[in-house]
Design an enzyme around this catalytic site. Sequence first.
Site, PDB file in Angstrom:
ATOM      1  CD  GLU A  12     -33.785 -55.417  59.054  1.00  0.00           C
ATOM      2  OE1 GLU A  12     -32.777 -54.850  58.545  1.00  0.00           O
ATOM      3  OE2 GLU A  12     -34.149 -56.388  58.486  1.00  0.00           O
ATOM      4  CG  MET A 174     -27.181 -58.134  52.079  1.00  0.00           C
ATOM      5  SD  MET A 174     -26.418 -59.094  53.354  1.00  0.00           S
ATOM      6  CE  MET A 174     -26.030 -60.637  52.519  1.00  0.00           C
ATOM      7  CD  GLU A 175     -32.022 -58.721  52.901  1.00  0.00           C
ATOM      8  OE1 GLU A 175     -32.032 -57.194  53.226  1.00  0.00           O
ATOM      9  OE2 GLU A 175     -31.095 -59.250  53.452  1.00  0.00           O
ATOM     10  CG  ASP A 198     -23.038 -51.034  57.904  1.00  0.00           C
ATOM     11  OD1 ASP A 198     -24.041 -51.799  58.104  1.00  0.00           O
ATOM     12  OD2 ASP A 198     -22.589 -51.057  56.540  1.00  0.00           O
TER      13      ASP A 198
HETATM   14  N1  ADE Z   1     -27.002 -54.179  55.674  1.00  0.00           N
HETATM   15  C1  ADE Z   1     -26.608 -53.438  56.748  1.00  0.00           C
HETATM   16  N2  ADE Z   1     -25.344 -52.883  56.298  1.00  0.00           N
HETATM   17  C2  ADE Z   1     -25.036 -53.602  55.151  1.00  0.00           C
HETATM   18  C3  ADE Z   1     -23.893 -53.768  54.199  1.00  0.00           C
HETATM   19  N3  ADE Z   1     -22.808 -53.216  54.772  1.00  0.00           N
HETATM   20  N4  ADE Z   1     -23.777 -54.436  53.333  1.00  0.00           N
HETATM   21  C4  ADE Z   1     -24.764 -55.168  52.876  1.00  0.00           C
HETATM   22  N5  ADE Z   1     -26.093 -55.390  53.580  1.00  0.00           N
HETATM   23  C5  ADE Z   1     -25.879 -54.545  54.632  1.00  0.00           C
END
Ligand code: ADE
Length: 232
Positions: A12, A174-175, A198
């Site tokens: 990133e 996640m952050e 995703d």
């Molecule tokens: N970062 C990118 N894709 C994610 C996902 N599916 N779950 C958690 N963090 C992510």
Amino acid sequence: MKLAIICAMEEELAAIEAAVSLNLVAKLDKASNNYAEYKFGEHTIILVVSGIGKVNAAVTTQILIDNFAPDAIVNVGVAGSLTRDLVFGDVVIATDLVEHDFDITAFGVPLGQIARMDTFSFAADAKLNELLHSVSLLNHQVVLGRIVSGDQFIDDEQKALFLRNEFKALACEMEGAAIAHVCYLNKVPFAVVRSLSDMAGQDGQGIHSFNELKEMAAGRAALVVKNLMEKL
Ligand code: ADE
């Protein structure tokens, strides 16, 4: 202005370095991370990779605040989409963020509510969001909405649906909420910009898409932050 940018992963940060030309002026190593200070026109930009997850993100945010006193902090990177209306490369700018895995529901408190805090979600800075949202990306949507964060990579259609319905969120990562939480405690304005790598497991598109598309998505997020830097 002094703007700090936190990425969770090297990929990133590399996308930002590729998009923007910066002049390095100083470096600080602390708690296993490297904080690089740059000049960008009349502005100071600090870039750091926090590592993945809420604790890494929180430690990095507090170190940034204590050592650099930034005017604002922006978290930039990739996320999983929680809605089929948004697809790979589209960008979500967080209106507000919730830690979806903070669970004291045993006490009758809603999922995500931090114990004994006076807010349910952490609201991003309106002015930063306005500047961020002023970008236009070829072939990609840029939308405002809630982002949820937890120490889980979401690769499960049912879990993605649950997060969308429970929190009315557009994306998961996640952050971001941890960075928002630390900024809230320190009264530092913040924003979170995430491009979708995703579908968080919807239609079977989870970890495989993440692995394939994270660099592409990081590139889209970097373009949005580049636009912000040029408009400061
Ligand atoms: N970062 C990118 N894709 C994610 C996902 N599916 N779950 C958690 N963090 C992510």
